[in-house]
Design a protein around this motif. Structure first.
Motif, PDB file in Angstrom:
ATOM      1  N   ALA A  12     -53.832  89.508  24.810  1.00 25.27           N
ATOM      2  CA  ALA A  12     -54.482  90.811  24.818  1.00 25.27           C
ATOM      3  C   ALA A  12     -56.000  90.696  24.837  1.00 25.27           C
ATOM      4  CB  ALA A  12     -54.050  91.617  23.597  1.00 25.27           C
ATOM      5  N   LEU A  13     -56.529  89.486  24.658  1.00 27.20           N
ATOM      6  CA  LEU A  13     -57.972  89.288  24.619  1.00 27.20           C
ATOM      7  C   LEU A  13     -58.552  89.150  26.018  1.00 27.20           C
ATOM      8  CD1 LEU A  13     -58.246  86.700  21.711  1.00 27.20           C
ATOM      9  CD2 LEU A  13     -58.986  89.078  21.654  1.00 27.20           C
ATOM     10  N   PRO A  14     -59.825  89.494  26.195  1.00 23.77           N
ATOM     11  CA  PRO A  14     -60.487  89.257  27.477  1.00 23.77           C
ATOM     12  C   PRO A  14     -60.569  87.745  27.745  1.00 23.77           C
ATOM     13  CG  PRO A  14     -61.809  90.661  26.042  1.00 23.77           C
ATOM     14  CD  PRO A  14     -60.711  90.118  25.213  1.00 23.77           C
ATOM     15  N   SER A  15     -60.690  87.370  28.996  1.00 22.82           N
ATOM     16  CA  SER A  15     -60.809  85.949  29.337  1.00 22.82           C
ATOM     17  C   SER A  15     -62.253  85.475  29.299  1.00 22.82           C
ATOM     18  CB  SER A  15     -60.225  85.685  30.726  1.00 22.82           C
ATOM     19  OG  SER A  15     -60.923  86.435  31.706  1.00 22.82           O
ATOM     20  N   THR A  16     -63.212  86.404  29.411  1.00 23.03           N
ATOM     21  CA  THR A  16     -64.627  86.047  29.467  1.00 23.03           C
ATOM     22  C   THR A  16     -65.389  86.769  28.370  1.00 23.03           C
ATOM     23  OG1 THR A  16     -64.472  85.750  31.861  1.00 23.03           O
ATOM     24  CG2 THR A  16     -66.687  85.984  30.925  1.00 23.03           C
ATOM     25  N   LEU A  62     -75.122  83.177  27.742  1.00 25.95           N
ATOM     26  CA  LEU A  62     -74.339  82.873  28.931  1.00 25.95           C
ATOM     27  C   LEU A  62     -72.908  83.383  28.758  1.00 25.95           C
ATOM     28  CD1 LEU A  62     -75.581  79.270  29.775  1.00 25.95           C
ATOM     29  CD2 LEU A  62     -76.267  81.423  30.846  1.00 25.95           C
ATOM     30  N   LEU A  63     -72.158  83.378  29.863  1.00 21.00           N
ATOM     31  CA  LEU A  63     -70.766  83.820  29.852  1.00 21.00           C
ATOM     32  C   LEU A  63     -69.843  82.617  29.776  1.00 21.00           C
ATOM     33  CD1 LEU A  63     -71.140  86.587  32.569  1.00 21.00           C
ATOM     34  CD2 LEU A  63     -70.639  86.972  30.148  1.00 21.00           C
ATOM     35  N   VAL A  64     -68.865  82.702  28.880  1.00 16.63           N
ATOM     36  CA  VAL A  64     -67.978  81.572  28.617  1.00 16.63           C
ATOM     37  C   VAL A  64     -66.537  82.058  28.485  1.00 16.63           C
ATOM     38  CG1 VAL A  64     -69.757  80.172  27.488  1.00 16.63           C
ATOM     39  CG2 VAL A  64     -68.387  81.777  26.132  1.00 16.63           C
ATOM     40  N   SER A  65     -65.626  81.090  28.552  1.00 11.64           N
ATOM     41  CA  SER A  65     -64.206  81.387  28.374  1.00 11.64           C
ATOM     42  C   SER A  65     -63.604  80.361  27.425  1.00 11.64           C
ATOM     43  CB  SER A  65     -63.482  81.336  29.729  1.00 11.64           C
ATOM     44  OG  SER A  65     -62.107  81.619  29.574  1.00 11.64           O
ATOM     45  N   PRO A  66     -62.945  80.791  26.319  1.00 11.61           N
ATOM     46  CA  PRO A  66     -62.333  79.837  25.385  1.00 11.61           C
ATOM     47  C   PRO A  66     -61.012  79.297  25.922  1.00 11.61           C
ATOM     48  CG  PRO A  66     -62.002  82.085  24.617  1.00 11.61           C
ATOM     49  CD  PRO A  66     -62.839  82.178  25.858  1.00 11.61           C
ATOM     50  N   GLU A  89     -69.699  79.665  35.554  1.00 13.07           N
ATOM     51  CA  GLU A  89     -70.938  79.511  36.323  1.00 13.07           C
ATOM     52  C   GLU A  89     -71.032  80.447  37.516  1.00 13.07           C
ATOM     53  OE1 GLU A  89     -72.475  75.234  36.410  1.00 13.07           O
ATOM     54  OE2 GLU A  89     -70.286  74.934  36.366  1.00 13.07           O
ATOM     55  N   ARG A  90     -69.927  80.760  38.152  1.00  8.13           N
ATOM     56  CA  ARG A  90     -69.968  81.571  39.361  1.00  8.13           C
ATOM     57  C   ARG A  90     -69.648  83.036  39.043  1.00  8.13           C
ATOM     58  NH1 ARG A  90     -70.835  78.940  43.787  1.00  8.13           N
ATOM     59  NH2 ARG A  90     -70.252  80.747  45.029  1.00  8.13           N
ATOM     60  N   VAL A 133     -76.576  89.014  40.799  1.00  5.79           N
ATOM     61  CA  VAL A 133     -77.992  89.133  40.443  1.00  5.79           C
ATOM     62  C   VAL A 133     -78.198  88.927  38.944  1.00  5.79           C
ATOM     63  CG1 VAL A 133     -79.916  90.773  40.259  1.00  5.79           C
ATOM     64  CG2 VAL A 133     -78.631  90.587  42.401  1.00  5.79           C
ATOM     65  N   PHE A 134     -77.259  89.398  38.129  1.00  5.28           N
ATOM     66  CA  PHE A 134     -77.445  89.397  36.680  1.00  5.28           C
ATOM     67  C   PHE A 134     -76.557  88.406  35.936  1.00  5.28           C
ATOM     68  CE2 PHE A 134     -79.128  93.768  37.502  1.00  5.28           C
ATOM     69  CZ  PHE A 134     -80.393  93.544  36.982  1.00  5.28           C
ATOM     70  N   TRP A 135     -75.900  87.498  36.648  1.00  4.44           N
ATOM     71  CA  TRP A 135     -74.970  86.596  35.973  1.00  4.44           C
ATOM     72  C   TRP A 135     -75.679  85.704  34.958  1.00  4.44           C
ATOM     73  CZ3 TRP A 135     -70.012  87.535  36.130  1.00  4.44           C
ATOM     74  CH2 TRP A 135     -69.102  86.574  35.642  1.00  4.44           C
TER      75      TRP A 135
END
Length: 312
Positions: A12-16, A62-66, A89-90, A133-135
């Motif tokens: 149920a959790l987000p991936s990112t 930054l954006l990460v995934s556990p 990264e992408r 643009v905003f990643w």
């Protein structure tokens, strides 16, 4: 907000997530203990993992995934044991970036929700471009937190985001059911028309916003075009060439620019709406700040006069 209690809650959790804090503690010559806090509008987590070689690229914002362990392992301080944290990264078109804006960036969650709702109106290509643009987390943080001007309209923290959302909502309403205007294009242009101000202003040592060198030499309009062009090439954004040119036209055209500058006048309804609503949002904010309860308010040099209001 979701609360992870067992491994069964993981789907149920987000991936990112947005990484809001990160620390690494060396245990011995073979292992390092890493701790991080992760934010998403649906869930906020503290996680911990052990690794022989920490990823030097991982840093806050930054954006990460556990990557989860086979069993839910809660530590004494409430941290959840994971296998590792993966840096995303992408840019991914499916992610609504505003769902990863932490409260430390924007305390007004209604403003964040309004921005997220506007992004949901965009088709895949338009959203992919915005995300590309905003990643990078720092640029997006500055866009969300910075002002829209130094001494004029929306000059407080989060002012640039507030102004951009205000303009985007007004151009969306202005497009209405007109078949000669593209509502997604108008919304994207409105959200990005002042995006370059993320690098136009910087915080001085005294804690005041001042013009950066880029702001003095280039300005936000040049900056955002540079960002868009780089994103299109680097990430292969699937956007029709006509939409790409139309977006750049909306962001660069000006009704009152001298002809010798080579700047085109607005030739599209979307560009005209953006220009008018940009001015309306800015002036409205100044009047709101300077107005009296009834009668003449305070003078502001950007208006050139004192606003007059009547009691409602």
């Amino acid at each position: 907000m979701l609360e992870l209690k067992t491994l069964l809650d993981i789907p149920a959790l987000p991936s990112t997530f947005r990484l809001t804090s990160y620390s690494a503690k060396v245990i011995d010559h073979k292992s390092t203990e890493c701790t991080a806090t992760l934010f998403h509008e649906k869930a906020s987590l503290k996680v911990r993992w052990t690794t022989a070689r920490p990823d030097a690229r991982i840093r806050p914002n930054l954006l990460v995934s556990p990557r989860w362990l086979n069993a839910s392992a809660a530590c004494a301080d409430g941290a959840i044991g994971i296998s590792r944290l993966v840096l995303i990264e992408r840019p991914e078109a499916s992610l609504n970036l505003f769902s990863t804006v932490p409260t430390g960036w924007v305390n007004d969650r209604q403003l964040v929700a309004a921005a997220a709702e506007l992004i949901e109106c965009l088709p895949r290509g338009h959203r992919h471009l915005f995300n590309a643009v905003f990643w990078g987390g720092e640029r997006f943080r500055r866009f969300c937190m910075g002002p829209s001007s130094l001494n004029g309209h929306h000059n407080a923290q989060n002012g640039n985001l507030r102004h951009s959302v205000d303009v985007a909502r007004m151009v969306r309403e202005g497009c209405g059911s007109k078949h000669i205007a593209s509502t997604p294009l108008a919304i994207l242009a409105a959200l990005m028309h002042d995006a370059g101000k993320a690098d136009e202003y910087r915080l001085s040592k005294s804690g005041e916003w001042v013009l950066s060198d880029r702001g003095r030499l280039l300005g936000h309009k040049v900056t955002v075009i540079e960002w868009i062009a780089a994103a299109m090439v680097r990430h292969r954004i699937i956007l029709p060439s006509s939409h790409y040119m139309a977006l750049l036209h909306c962001l660069t055209s000006s009704q009152n620019a001298p002809e010798w500058l080579g700047i085109r006048k607005p030739a599209m309804l979307e560009a005209m709406l953006l220009s008018n609503m940009d001015r309306l949002s800015g002036t409205g904010n100044l009047i709101e700040r300077c107005a009296a309860n009834d009668g003449w308010g305070q003078y502001h040099p950007h208006m050139g006069q004192r606003p007059f209001t009547i009691a409602c």
